[in-house]
Design a protein around this motif. Structure first.
Motif, PDB file in Angstrom:
ATOM      1  N   VAL A 178       0.846  -1.193   0.000  1.00 12.66           N
ATOM      2  CA  VAL A 178       0.000   0.000   0.000  1.00 12.66           C
ATOM      3  C   VAL A 178       0.886   1.250   0.000  1.00 12.66           C
ATOM      4  N   PRO A 179       0.417   2.348  -0.587  1.00 15.93           N
ATOM      5  CA  PRO A 179       1.217   3.571  -0.625  1.00 15.93           C
ATOM      6  C   PRO A 179       1.611   4.096   0.762  1.00 15.93           C
ATOM      7  N   SER A 180       0.794   3.826   1.769  1.00 21.35           N
ATOM      8  CA  SER A 180       1.162   4.293   3.116  1.00 21.35           C
ATOM      9  C   SER A 180       2.431   3.610   3.618  1.00 21.35           C
ATOM     10  N   GLN A 181       2.740   2.429   3.094  1.00 23.04           N
ATOM     11  CA  GLN A 181       3.990   1.739   3.445  1.00 23.04           C
ATOM     12  C   GLN A 181       5.188   2.551   2.956  1.00 23.04           C
ATOM     13  N   ILE A 182       5.052   3.155   1.786  1.00 20.29           N
ATOM     14  CA  ILE A 182       6.118   3.998   1.241  1.00 20.29           C
ATOM     15  C   ILE A 182       6.292   5.223   2.131  1.00 20.29           C
ATOM     16  N   ASN A 183       5.164   5.825   2.547  1.00 21.71           N
ATOM     17  CA  ASN A 183       5.244   6.964   3.465  1.00 21.71           C
ATOM     18  C   ASN A 183       5.981   6.588   4.737  1.00 21.71           C
ATOM     19  N   TYR A 184       5.655   5.427   5.289  1.00 24.46           N
ATOM     20  CA  TYR A 184       6.286   4.973   6.523  1.00 24.46           C
ATOM     21  C   TYR A 184       7.800   4.863   6.342  1.00 24.46           C
ATOM     22  N   VAL A 185       8.227   4.241   5.269  1.00 29.24           N
ATOM     23  CA  VAL A 185       9.662   4.074   5.022  1.00 29.24           C
ATOM     24  C   VAL A 185      10.343   5.429   4.903  1.00 29.24           C
ATOM     25  N   ILE A 186       9.765   6.321   4.145  1.00 34.09           N
ATOM     26  CA  ILE A 186      10.381   7.638   3.939  1.00 34.09           C
ATOM     27  C   ILE A 186      10.415   8.430   5.244  1.00 34.09           C
ATOM     28  N   ASN A 187       9.317   8.397   6.003  1.00 35.01           N
ATOM     29  CA  ASN A 187       9.252   9.175   7.243  1.00 35.01           C
ATOM     30  C   ASN A 187      10.136   8.632   8.357  1.00 35.01           C
ATOM     31  N   THR A 188      10.462   7.342   8.315  1.00 35.60           N
ATOM     32  CA  THR A 188      11.259   6.764   9.397  1.00 35.60           C
ATOM     33  C   THR A 188      12.697   6.444   9.011  1.00 35.60           C
ATOM     34  N   ARG A 189      12.961   6.234   7.736  1.00 34.94           N
ATOM     35  CA  ARG A 189      14.298   5.793   7.318  1.00 34.94           C
ATOM     36  C   ARG A 189      15.100   6.874   6.586  1.00 34.94           C
ATOM     37  N   PHE A 190      14.426   7.922   6.111  1.00 33.79           N
ATOM     38  CA  PHE A 190      15.099   8.966   5.348  1.00 33.79           C
ATOM     39  C   PHE A 190      14.870  10.318   6.025  1.00 33.79           C
ATOM     40  N   THR A 191      15.436  10.472   7.203  1.00 34.13           N
ATOM     41  CA  THR A 191      15.245  11.664   8.031  1.00 34.13           C
ATOM     42  C   THR A 191      16.509  12.527   8.017  1.00 34.13           C
ATOM     43  N   PRO A 192      16.394  13.787   8.431  1.00 32.01           N
ATOM     44  CA  PRO A 192      17.603  14.626   8.539  1.00 32.01           C
ATOM     45  C   PRO A 192      18.629  14.016   9.500  1.00 32.01           C
ATOM     46  N   GLN A 193      18.152  13.352  10.549  1.00 30.93           N
ATOM     47  CA  GLN A 193      19.059  12.735  11.500  1.00 30.93           C
ATOM     48  C   GLN A 193      19.891  11.636  10.852  1.00 30.93           C
ATOM     49  N   GLY A 213      20.762  11.873   7.648  1.00 28.14           N
ATOM     50  CA  GLY A 213      21.509  12.485   6.551  1.00 28.14           C
ATOM     51  C   GLY A 213      20.749  12.660   5.255  1.00 28.14           C
ATOM     52  N   TYR A 214      19.417  12.735   5.326  1.00 34.94           N
ATOM     53  CA  TYR A 214      18.598  12.879   4.114  1.00 34.94           C
ATOM     54  C   TYR A 214      17.690  14.093   4.213  1.00 34.94           C
ATOM     55  N   VAL A 215      17.399  14.659   3.052  1.00 39.84           N
ATOM     56  CA  VAL A 215      16.410  15.725   2.930  1.00 39.84           C
ATOM     57  C   VAL A 215      15.323  15.187   2.011  1.00 39.84           C
ATOM     58  N   VAL A 216      14.081  15.311   2.446  1.00 42.31           N
ATOM     59  CA  VAL A 216      12.958  14.813   1.654  1.00 42.31           C
ATOM     60  C   VAL A 216      12.078  15.993   1.263  1.00 42.31           C
ATOM     61  N   GLU A 217      11.775  16.069  -0.013  1.00 40.47           N
ATOM     62  CA  GLU A 217      10.877  17.094  -0.545  1.00 40.47           C
ATOM     63  C   GLU A 217       9.740  16.370  -1.244  1.00 40.47           C
ATOM     64  N   SER A 218       8.545  16.955  -1.183  1.00 36.65           N
ATOM     65  CA  SER A 218       7.444  16.315  -1.901  1.00 36.65           C
ATOM     66  C   SER A 218       6.573  17.359  -2.568  1.00 36.65           C
ATOM     67  N   LYS A 219       5.959  16.934  -3.658  1.00 41.39           N
ATOM     68  CA  LYS A 219       5.006  17.765  -4.383  1.00 41.39           C
ATOM     69  C   LYS A 219       3.770  16.904  -4.579  1.00 41.39           C
ATOM     70  N   ARG A 220       2.666  17.401  -4.128  1.00 41.89           N
ATOM     71  CA  ARG A 220       1.419  16.646  -4.239  1.00 41.89           C
ATOM     72  C   ARG A 220       0.726  16.954  -5.553  1.00 41.89           C
ATOM     73  N   ILE A 233      14.161  12.397  -2.635  1.00 45.95           N
ATOM     74  CA  ILE A 233      15.030  12.096  -1.494  1.00 45.95           C
ATOM     75  C   ILE A 233      16.445  12.470  -1.908  1.00 45.95           C
ATOM     76  N   VAL A 234      17.075  13.312  -1.092  1.00 48.96           N
ATOM     77  CA  VAL A 234      18.422  13.779  -1.390  1.00 48.96           C
ATOM     78  C   VAL A 234      19.340  13.368  -0.250  1.00 48.96           C
ATOM     79  N   LYS A 235      20.460  12.753  -0.587  1.00 48.93           N
ATOM     80  CA  LYS A 235      21.477  12.427   0.407  1.00 48.93           C
ATOM     81  C   LYS A 235      22.272  13.692   0.650  1.00 48.93           C
ATOM     82  N   ALA A 236      22.215  14.192   1.877  1.00 49.04           N
ATOM     83  CA  ALA A 236      22.902  15.437   2.213  1.00 49.04           C
ATOM     84  C   ALA A 236      24.409  15.262   2.084  1.00 49.04           C
TER      85      ALA A 236
END
Length: 154
Positions: free
Chosen positions: A38-53, A55-62, A70-73
């Motif tokens: 489900v698409p919410s699984q993708i949200n979960y991965v991005i919100n928990t595994r790709f955080t500034p802490q 070393g990642y910056v996440v931008e989204s456009k709806r 997803i950008v590796k800082a």
């Protein structure tokens, strides 16, 4: 051998792409379809595994042409990375986020393996052992900020 869960598989897929290029743009629905989840699984991965802490910056456009980028800082120098990391330490720091941030310091060669292991030991739940999770996370955040401050002056 322990089987990987879907979140681990999606994370690994995205990190493989990020090893080859500095950023990745995805469409949530396309990735969900690719991994039959489900698409919410993708949200979960991005919100928990790709955080500034981590070393990642996440931008989204709806919207119809929307994407998640997803950008590796890129770490510029020790002072800059320490300042950025310190600014992103939340008031309550979960143990797994402290572990990820400590790994980032080690990967950037800011701390040695011994220093990292000492930090992880001092900030572990086993060491802090507080019944109040909220208080433990607040203490861990203060400890991590103090550590980052001490690294700036070495």
């Amino acid at each position: 051998m322990q089987a990987q869960n879907m979140s681990d598989i999606i994370e690994s897929y995205l990190k493989t792409i990020l090893e080859q290029q500095r950023q990745v743009e995805i469409r949530r629905a396309e990735i969900a379809e690719r991994f039959n989840c489900v698409p919410s699984q993708i949200n979960y991965v991005i919100n928990t595994r790709f955080t500034p802490q981590r070393g990642y910056v996440v931008e989204s456009k709806r919207g119809g042409g929307g994407y998640i980028r997803i950008v590796k800082a890129q770490l510029r120098d020790d002072q800059t990375s320490l300042s950025v990391m310190r600014a992103n330490v939340p008031s309550r720091l979960r143990e797994r986020d402290a572990q990820a941030m400590t790994q980032q310091l080690f990967d950037a060669q800011i701390i040695s393996q011994e220093t990292g292991n000492a930090m992880l030991s001092a900030m572990s739940h086993r060491t802090l052992n507080l019944a109040d999770t909220r208080l433990e996370e607040m203490l861990r955040a203060r400890m991590f900020r103090a550590l980052l401050d001490s690294l700036r002056f070495e």
